[in-house]
Design a protein around this motif. Sequence first.
Motif, PDB file in Angstrom:
ATOM      1  N   LYS A 169      24.491 -73.877  48.740  1.00  0.00           N
ATOM      2  CA  LYS A 169      24.783 -74.036  47.312  1.00  0.00           C
ATOM      3  C   LYS A 169      26.281 -74.252  47.079  1.00  0.00           C
ATOM      4  N   ASN A 170      27.116 -73.484  47.774  1.00  0.00           N
ATOM      5  CA  ASN A 170      28.572 -73.607  47.624  1.00  0.00           C
ATOM      6  C   ASN A 170      29.104 -74.915  48.195  1.00  0.00           C
ATOM      7  N   GLN A 171      28.334 -75.537  49.077  1.00  0.00           N
ATOM      8  CA  GLN A 171      28.710 -76.789  49.724  1.00  0.00           C
ATOM      9  C   GLN A 171      30.126 -76.675  50.310  1.00  0.00           C
ATOM     10  N   SER A 172      30.331 -75.576  51.048  1.00  0.00           N
ATOM     11  CA  SER A 172      31.636 -75.284  51.624  1.00  0.00           C
ATOM     12  C   SER A 172      31.431 -74.562  52.950  1.00  0.00           C
ATOM     13  N   PHE A 173      31.301 -75.352  54.045  1.00  0.00           N
ATOM     14  CA  PHE A 173      31.038 -74.742  55.348  1.00  0.00           C
ATOM     15  C   PHE A 173      31.585 -75.593  56.486  1.00  0.00           C
ATOM     16  N   VAL A 174      31.677 -74.938  57.647  1.00  0.00           N
ATOM     17  CA  VAL A 174      32.156 -75.579  58.869  1.00  0.00           C
ATOM     18  C   VAL A 174      31.096 -75.383  59.941  1.00  0.00           C
ATOM     19  N   ILE A 175      30.840 -76.432  60.697  1.00  0.00           N
ATOM     20  CA  ILE A 175      29.928 -76.343  61.834  1.00  0.00           C
ATOM     21  C   ILE A 175      30.742 -76.548  63.096  1.00  0.00           C
ATOM     22  N   GLU A 176      30.641 -75.590  64.012  1.00  0.00           N
ATOM     23  CA  GLU A 176      31.262 -75.722  65.326  1.00  0.00           C
ATOM     24  C   GLU A 176      30.139 -75.815  66.347  1.00  0.00           C
ATOM     25  N   SER A 177      30.183 -76.843  67.161  1.00  0.00           N
ATOM     26  CA  SER A 177      29.092 -77.123  68.089  1.00  0.00           C
ATOM     27  C   SER A 177      29.377 -76.570  69.476  1.00  0.00           C
ATOM     28  N   ASN A 178      28.297 -76.121  70.127  1.00  0.00           N
ATOM     29  CA  ASN A 178      28.379 -75.634  71.500  1.00  0.00           C
ATOM     30  C   ASN A 178      27.926 -76.689  72.510  1.00  0.00           C
ATOM     31  N   ASN A 228      36.049 -76.466  73.884  1.00  0.00           N
ATOM     32  CA  ASN A 228      36.600 -77.727  73.381  1.00  0.00           C
ATOM     33  C   ASN A 228      36.606 -77.685  71.857  1.00  0.00           C
ATOM     34  N   PRO A 229      37.757 -77.896  71.244  1.00  0.00           N
ATOM     35  CA  PRO A 229      37.783 -77.855  69.780  1.00  0.00           C
ATOM     36  C   PRO A 229      36.945 -78.984  69.184  1.00  0.00           C
ATOM     37  N   ASN A 230      36.104 -78.626  68.231  1.00  0.00           N
ATOM     38  CA  ASN A 230      35.282 -79.609  67.535  1.00  0.00           C
ATOM     39  C   ASN A 230      34.798 -78.976  66.247  1.00  0.00           C
ATOM     40  N   GLU A 231      34.592 -79.797  65.233  1.00  0.00           N
ATOM     41  CA  GLU A 231      34.053 -79.273  63.980  1.00  0.00           C
ATOM     42  C   GLU A 231      33.605 -80.400  63.077  1.00  0.00           C
ATOM     43  N   LEU A 232      32.698 -80.052  62.189  1.00  0.00           N
ATOM     44  CA  LEU A 232      32.330 -80.892  61.064  1.00  0.00           C
ATOM     45  C   LEU A 232      32.439 -79.977  59.853  1.00  0.00           C
ATOM     46  N   LYS A 233      33.262 -80.380  58.891  1.00  0.00           N
ATOM     47  CA  LYS A 233      33.546 -79.541  57.731  1.00  0.00           C
ATOM     48  C   LYS A 233      33.126 -80.254  56.459  1.00  0.00           C
ATOM     49  N   ILE A 234      32.378 -79.535  55.622  1.00  0.00           N
ATOM     50  CA  ILE A 234      32.015 -80.027  54.298  1.00  0.00           C
ATOM     51  C   ILE A 234      32.639 -79.084  53.291  1.00  0.00           C
ATOM     52  N   LYS A 245      33.918 -83.545  49.926  1.00  0.00           N
ATOM     53  CA  LYS A 245      34.700 -84.094  51.039  1.00  0.00           C
ATOM     54  C   LYS A 245      34.070 -83.688  52.371  1.00  0.00           C
ATOM     55  N   VAL A 246      34.204 -84.548  53.350  1.00  0.00           N
ATOM     56  CA  VAL A 246      33.723 -84.254  54.695  1.00  0.00           C
ATOM     57  C   VAL A 246      34.796 -84.665  55.689  1.00  0.00           C
ATOM     58  N   VAL A 276      26.942 -72.569  62.056  1.00  0.00           N
ATOM     59  CA  VAL A 276      27.603 -72.856  60.786  1.00  0.00           C
ATOM     60  C   VAL A 276      28.199 -71.564  60.245  1.00  0.00           C
ATOM     61  N   ARG A 277      29.300 -71.694  59.545  1.00  0.00           N
ATOM     62  CA  ARG A 277      29.926 -70.549  58.884  1.00  0.00           C
ATOM     63  C   ARG A 277      30.611 -71.044  57.620  1.00  0.00           C
ATOM     64  N   ALA A 278      30.846 -70.124  56.708  1.00  0.00           N
ATOM     65  CA  ALA A 278      31.554 -70.473  55.482  1.00  0.00           C
ATOM     66  C   ALA A 278      33.005 -70.800  55.823  1.00  0.00           C
ATOM     67  N   ILE A 279      33.629 -71.682  55.070  1.00  0.00           N
ATOM     68  CA  ILE A 279      35.022 -72.047  55.322  1.00  0.00           C
ATOM     69  C   ILE A 279      35.942 -70.850  55.204  1.00  0.00           C
ATOM     70  N   SER A 280      35.642 -69.958  54.290  1.00  0.00           N
ATOM     71  CA  SER A 280      36.514 -68.808  54.058  1.00  0.00           C
ATOM     72  C   SER A 280      36.455 -67.772  55.172  1.00  0.00           C
TER      73      SER A 280
END
Length: 183
Positions: A38-47, A80-86, A90-91, A176-180
């Motif tokens: 709902k907040n549309q504010s998260f980061v996904i870090e992949s393994n 390895n650093p990687n992320e997809l942030k919404i 913005k993405v 996935v985790r919240a940006i905050s």
Amino acid sequence: MKNKVIVILFLFGLCFNCSSSKTAATPSQIAALDQLVKNQSFVIESNWALPQSTRSLMALQNAVFFAPGDNASSISLIGNPNELKIDKDKVSSKLPFFGEVQSTTGYNGSDSSISFDGEIKDYQVIKNENSSYTIKFDARSNSENFDVIIHLYPNLRSEIILKGAKRFPISYTGFVRAISEEK
């Protein structure tokens, strides 16, 4: 006759054990995921990166090119650093790419990772019967358009599927985790 009874009992026990291994999401997990989406504010870090296995990747695997534990269809991204942030509309992404590129992206020294930073186009959210979410949208890097499909689950596991105009599809699994939230 005795063997038939043993086989039937074995199969019954196997079916019973398999059906009881499902774990339902708790109401707090479902609520946390609902709020995240709902907040549309998260980061996904992949393994893990899961490229499409092709003849070229299989040749690299046969040449022992991959690190121990990796193969042509499963490459560890741990460390390895990687992320997809919404973040709202913005993405941004910094994801390594493993696989075949169908057309070159230029000779300007740009790396082959999947990097985009901009506005989300055609954003769609679907809540599934199992309380997971499917999020679909379009994104653009400097030289390529991507169809992005994200699956988010109540246990905060994630799957990203990227289909580019110039590359073979690739998937990523992670969390996935919240940006905050701090790491």
